[in-house]
Motif scaffolding. Sequence first.
Motif, PDB file in Angstrom:
ATOM      1  N   ARG A   1     -59.611   0.069  66.139  1.00 56.49           N
ATOM      2  CA  ARG A   1     -59.288   1.271  65.995  1.00 56.49           C
ATOM      3  C   ARG A   1     -58.192   0.579  64.714  1.00 56.49           C
ATOM      4  NH1 ARG A   1     -56.955   5.791  69.621  1.00 56.49           N
ATOM      5  NH2 ARG A   1     -59.239   6.054  69.628  1.00 56.49           N
ATOM      6  N   ASP A   2     -58.027   1.722  63.264  1.00 60.14           N
ATOM      7  CA  ASP A   2     -57.645   1.242  62.433  1.00 60.14           C
ATOM      8  C   ASP A   2     -56.264   1.559  62.995  1.00 60.14           C
ATOM      9  OD1 ASP A   2     -55.779   0.743  60.321  1.00 60.14           O
ATOM     10  OD2 ASP A   2     -57.290   1.699  58.809  1.00 60.14           O
ATOM     11  N   VAL A   3     -55.300   0.806  63.113  1.00 62.27           N
ATOM     12  CA  VAL A   3     -53.741   1.378  63.399  1.00 62.27           C
ATOM     13  C   VAL A   3     -52.795   0.881  62.428  1.00 62.27           C
ATOM     14  CG1 VAL A   3     -53.951   0.899  65.621  1.00 62.27           C
ATOM     15  CG2 VAL A   3     -53.536  -1.213  64.956  1.00 62.27           C
ATOM     16  N   THR A   4     -53.131   0.541  61.587  1.00 64.67           N
ATOM     17  CA  THR A   4     -52.671  -0.093  60.148  1.00 64.67           C
ATOM     18  C   THR A   4     -51.096   0.720  59.987  1.00 64.67           C
ATOM     19  OG1 THR A   4     -54.615  -0.804  58.924  1.00 64.67           O
ATOM     20  CG2 THR A   4     -52.361  -0.613  57.529  1.00 64.67           C
ATOM     21  N   ASP A   5     -51.904   2.122  59.663  1.00 64.25           N
ATOM     22  CA  ASP A   5     -50.611   3.421  59.389  1.00 64.25           C
ATOM     23  C   ASP A   5     -49.313   2.697  60.577  1.00 64.25           C
ATOM     24  OD1 ASP A   5     -52.250   4.003  57.264  1.00 64.25           O
ATOM     25  OD2 ASP A   5     -52.543   5.613  58.207  1.00 64.25           O
ATOM     26  N   ARG A   6     -49.985   2.693  62.014  1.00 63.38           N
ATOM     27  CA  ARG A   6     -48.809   2.956  63.108  1.00 63.38           C
ATOM     28  C   ARG A   6     -47.672   1.260  63.011  1.00 63.38           C
ATOM     29  NH1 ARG A   6     -49.006   0.091  68.226  1.00 63.38           N
ATOM     30  NH2 ARG A   6     -50.516  -0.245  67.451  1.00 63.38           N
ATOM     31  N   LYS A   7     -48.868   0.281  62.932  1.00 63.41           N
ATOM     32  CA  LYS A   7     -47.837  -0.874  62.501  1.00 63.41           C
ATOM     33  C   LYS A   7     -46.943  -1.104  61.396  1.00 63.41           C
ATOM     34  CE  LYS A   7     -49.957  -4.293  64.995  1.00 63.41           C
ATOM     35  NZ  LYS A   7     -48.824  -5.234  65.712  1.00 63.41           N
ATOM     36  N   ILE A   8     -46.941  -0.227  60.199  1.00 59.67           N
ATOM     37  CA  ILE A   8     -46.838  -0.091  58.494  1.00 59.67           C
ATOM     38  C   ILE A   8     -45.554   0.437  59.612  1.00 59.67           C
ATOM     39  CG2 ILE A   8     -46.089   0.441  56.363  1.00 59.67           C
ATOM     40  CD1 ILE A   8     -48.920   0.451  56.220  1.00 59.67           C
ATOM     41  N   MET A   9     -45.356   1.825  60.080  1.00 56.75           N
ATOM     42  CA  MET A   9     -44.504   2.042  60.583  1.00 56.75           C
ATOM     43  C   MET A   9     -43.387   1.408  61.041  1.00 56.75           C
ATOM     44  SD  MET A   9     -44.700   6.195  62.355  1.00 56.75           S
ATOM     45  CE  MET A   9     -44.889   5.397  64.113  1.00 56.75           C
ATOM     46  N   LEU A  10     -43.709   0.993  62.721  1.00 52.89           N
ATOM     47  CA  LEU A  10     -43.367  -0.004  63.434  1.00 52.89           C
ATOM     48  C   LEU A  10     -42.126  -0.986  62.196  1.00 52.89           C
ATOM     49  CD1 LEU A  10     -45.902  -0.133  66.242  1.00 52.89           C
ATOM     50  CD2 LEU A  10     -43.872   1.155  66.232  1.00 52.89           C
ATOM     51  N   THR A  11     -42.940  -1.800  61.523  1.00 57.94           N
ATOM     52  CA  THR A  11     -42.502  -2.393  61.018  1.00 57.94           C
ATOM     53  C   THR A  11     -41.840  -1.797  59.873  1.00 57.94           C
ATOM     54  OG1 THR A  11     -44.698  -4.086  60.492  1.00 57.94           O
ATOM     55  CG2 THR A  11     -42.894  -3.932  59.312  1.00 57.94           C
ATOM     56  N   GLN A  12     -41.104  -0.698  59.846  1.00 52.45           N
ATOM     57  CA  GLN A  12     -40.076   0.188  58.836  1.00 52.45           C
ATOM     58  C   GLN A  12     -39.327   0.216  59.493  1.00 52.45           C
ATOM     59  OE1 GLN A  12     -41.747   2.948  57.380  1.00 52.45           O
ATOM     60  NE2 GLN A  12     -43.322   1.746  55.099  1.00 52.45           N
ATOM     61  N   MET A  13     -39.642   0.677  60.829  1.00 51.24           N
ATOM     62  CA  MET A  13     -38.712   1.175  62.029  1.00 51.24           C
ATOM     63  C   MET A  13     -38.119  -0.318  62.511  1.00 51.24           C
ATOM     64  SD  MET A  13     -40.406   3.692  63.906  1.00 51.24           S
ATOM     65  CE  MET A  13     -39.332   4.077  65.068  1.00 51.24           C
ATOM     66  N   LYS A  14     -38.695  -1.082  62.586  1.00 47.48           N
ATOM     67  CA  LYS A  14     -37.873  -2.239  63.456  1.00 47.48           C
ATOM     68  C   LYS A  14     -37.066  -3.249  61.974  1.00 47.48           C
ATOM     69  CE  LYS A  14     -39.222  -6.438  65.500  1.00 47.48           C
ATOM     70  NZ  LYS A  14     -39.964  -7.418  65.752  1.00 47.48           N
ATOM     71  N   HIS A  15     -37.613  -3.461  60.703  1.00 46.28           N
ATOM     72  CA  HIS A  15     -36.465  -3.791  59.495  1.00 46.28           C
ATOM     73  C   HIS A  15     -35.715  -2.534  59.487  1.00 46.28           C
ATOM     74  CE1 HIS A  15     -35.005  -4.328  55.509  1.00 46.28           C
ATOM     75  NE2 HIS A  15     -35.623  -5.808  55.814  1.00 46.28           N
ATOM     76  N   GLN A  16     -35.176  -0.515  59.721  1.00 44.41           N
ATOM     77  CA  GLN A  16     -34.252   0.118  59.785  1.00 44.41           C
ATOM     78  C   GLN A  16     -33.085  -0.866  60.901  1.00 44.41           C
ATOM     79  OE1 GLN A  16     -35.873   2.802  59.445  1.00 44.41           O
ATOM     80  NE2 GLN A  16     -36.823   3.032  56.926  1.00 44.41           N
ATOM     81  N   ALA A  17     -34.319  -0.714  62.376  1.00 36.81           N
ATOM     82  CA  ALA A  17     -32.656  -1.403  63.093  1.00 36.81           C
ATOM     83  C   ALA A  17     -32.188  -3.000  63.142  1.00 36.81           C
ATOM     84  CB  ALA A  17     -33.764  -1.069  64.614  1.00 36.81           C
TER      85      ALA A  17
END
Length: 707
Positions: free
Chosen positions: A260-276
């Motif tokens: 399953r292509d989860v690229t968008d989820r990975k990008i979102m999680l990376t962004q959220m983690k960076h913001q945190a």
Amino acid sequence: MRRGATTGQGQEPDPQDAHAPRSGAASPGQAAAAHAPEHPAGPPTSPTSPSPSGSSGPSGPSGPAHQAERERDALPDIPPPAAPLGPAASERPAPARPRISPVSATLGTPGAPGDPGDAADPDAAPTRARHAVPFPHSPAPLPDGDAAQSFRVLAEHLADWESWEDASGKVVFVTPACQRITGYSLESFRANARFIEGIMHPEDLPLWRKHREMVASGAEMVEVEVRVRTQDGRERWLACTSRRLHEEDGAPGGIRFSGRDVTDRKIMLTQMKHQAWHDPLTGLPNRALCLDRIDRSLHRARRGSDNVCAVAFLDLDRFKVVNDSMGNPAGDQVLREVARRLAENIRTIDTVSRLGSDEFILLLDEVRSEEEALVTVRRICTSLEPPLEVAGRQIRISASVGVVVTRGGGCADEMLRNANIAMHHVKEHGGDGIAVFQPSMLEQAMNLMQLEIDLHRALDNSEFFLVYQPIMSLHDRKLTGFEALVRWNHPERGIVGPSEFIPVSESTGQIHQVGRWVLAEACRALAAWRAQQASMRGVVMHVNLSARQLSQPGLVEQVAAVLRETGLPARCLKLEVTETMLMENPDYANLVLRRLKEIGVRLCIDDFGTGYSSLSYLQQFPIDTLKVDQSFVARMCREPGHFKIVQAVVALAHSLGLDVVAEGVEEEEQRIMLSELSCEGGQGYLFSRPMPGEDVPAMFADRPKGH
């Protein structure tokens, strides 16, 4: 050969579904798998556990299947397989359906609690391999007839990549989703089951091979997240699941792969983690990440290396002036530029963080001594010296810096606290400097904190009291006035002087309550003495105002109210201010002083000569009296320079129509010299020490009336 065709991954299981796991006690293998503890993925080292068909095989706690189960991390509940496509149940017996035991917990994601990647590095995005429970029964058969057409349509439109390999490793089925995800043709994947390894990110290839090894070693289902490179050079994340397939008789039937292509989820999680973990304005690590990295540095220092952990707390000087005068956008621009300069001038092993507002933290790693840390901090701070261009103006920035160095003792919070204390030590001495933390600084800070706490109850407990120092005529030693001085009778520390608690009360705002009490108490005391003794009728009460009181709205109304309550004539009250207070906001100060003069109150400048001593401003203020600071009076007999200063101040005051009072008169020679200069009044130990209010009437009962 019949293979399982499960679809619908990601849907919530329905407890009423006919395909839900059947009730009844689970087999020992199922129970062990469902309750296996979570561990990071590792290589299988021993034989497999019993096969799903029930046939016996190598077993034991060290078997590969048991090892794979023990290494499985938490993943979401997996729904039961969809009903097989094919003839109706009435036309042929329903085949046995595979069962998958639900597994609790959440899908591992970067930054989730308990993620071992988090403990290693907050900036990392870890992946993991894990397997699920075995299939206890044979999978449903592939459809045929009219259902085959429906199956092909369904396969062509699946968003997930599905690929099946037979027992020999040959790809016998692959869905078009693989081409949509990677850009490579179906023939490339059909021709070679290992084609996916050729397009996989090199860093993820060992994890993928471990994933395949676990399936080959007996694990029924293994999940992993890897990156693949598409034909046009992009990078996509795949959430991969490999399941073992079995024939009806339990013989191996191959492997089913789902991606399953989860690229968008990975990008979102990376962004959220960076913001945190990072400051949104400057992009620097925030307080949370700063504390984490300090803790790691302390841990390395505790391991016995020669290096020390050094932290510098940097606070910009007068940054509030930029915000107030030029606005928040200009202030943000200054902060971004400061962050850029600091980040460009630190070493690669160091960290610069923004703690908040105009506060930055420098973490210096692998320094061997306090001296080396100071050299590094000074070098970094020199990057702030060139002026900044903000909104068409050049602004110069300086900073107060506190440094703390340790060989591993304490924790990150203590390091920041101590560096902050050292920084405030620099602020108290004018700023734009560097100070190294000393234990005495912490003791002083703790005392100030306790003093602030005690101040809150001092007024309620009537712990403040006033003493009065007489002001005498230098010509004939007659009493002309008193200066009211506040003292604090601390229940544990005894008598505390104003120089110790007034600055604290000013910083906390308590000076407003303390100042009003002093004003009312002093006016009440003089009003009572005037009623008792006629000689007190011409005496004036001097009361000091603080800078915060002078800037307080409603000060004039407050003074007028106190005079009304106590019945003291306004001419008998003289309020003292300092030059520094007047020069902080001269226009506003002039307005307040003139309103006080309008109600009849007299005004005095205290400690004249120690501040700005601006003659142009002095003649603008409605002042009645100048007080010469005791530092000049004390040395006027021995140092001609100080005598000339006193002489000039007295002459200046008289030229402006003001009278002069000299402070700190302790010797008769000083009194004579001041009298010859025509200085009107004096106060000091030569005449009297400050005395309690109850002693005043008796001491001055026989004195003649003042003028």
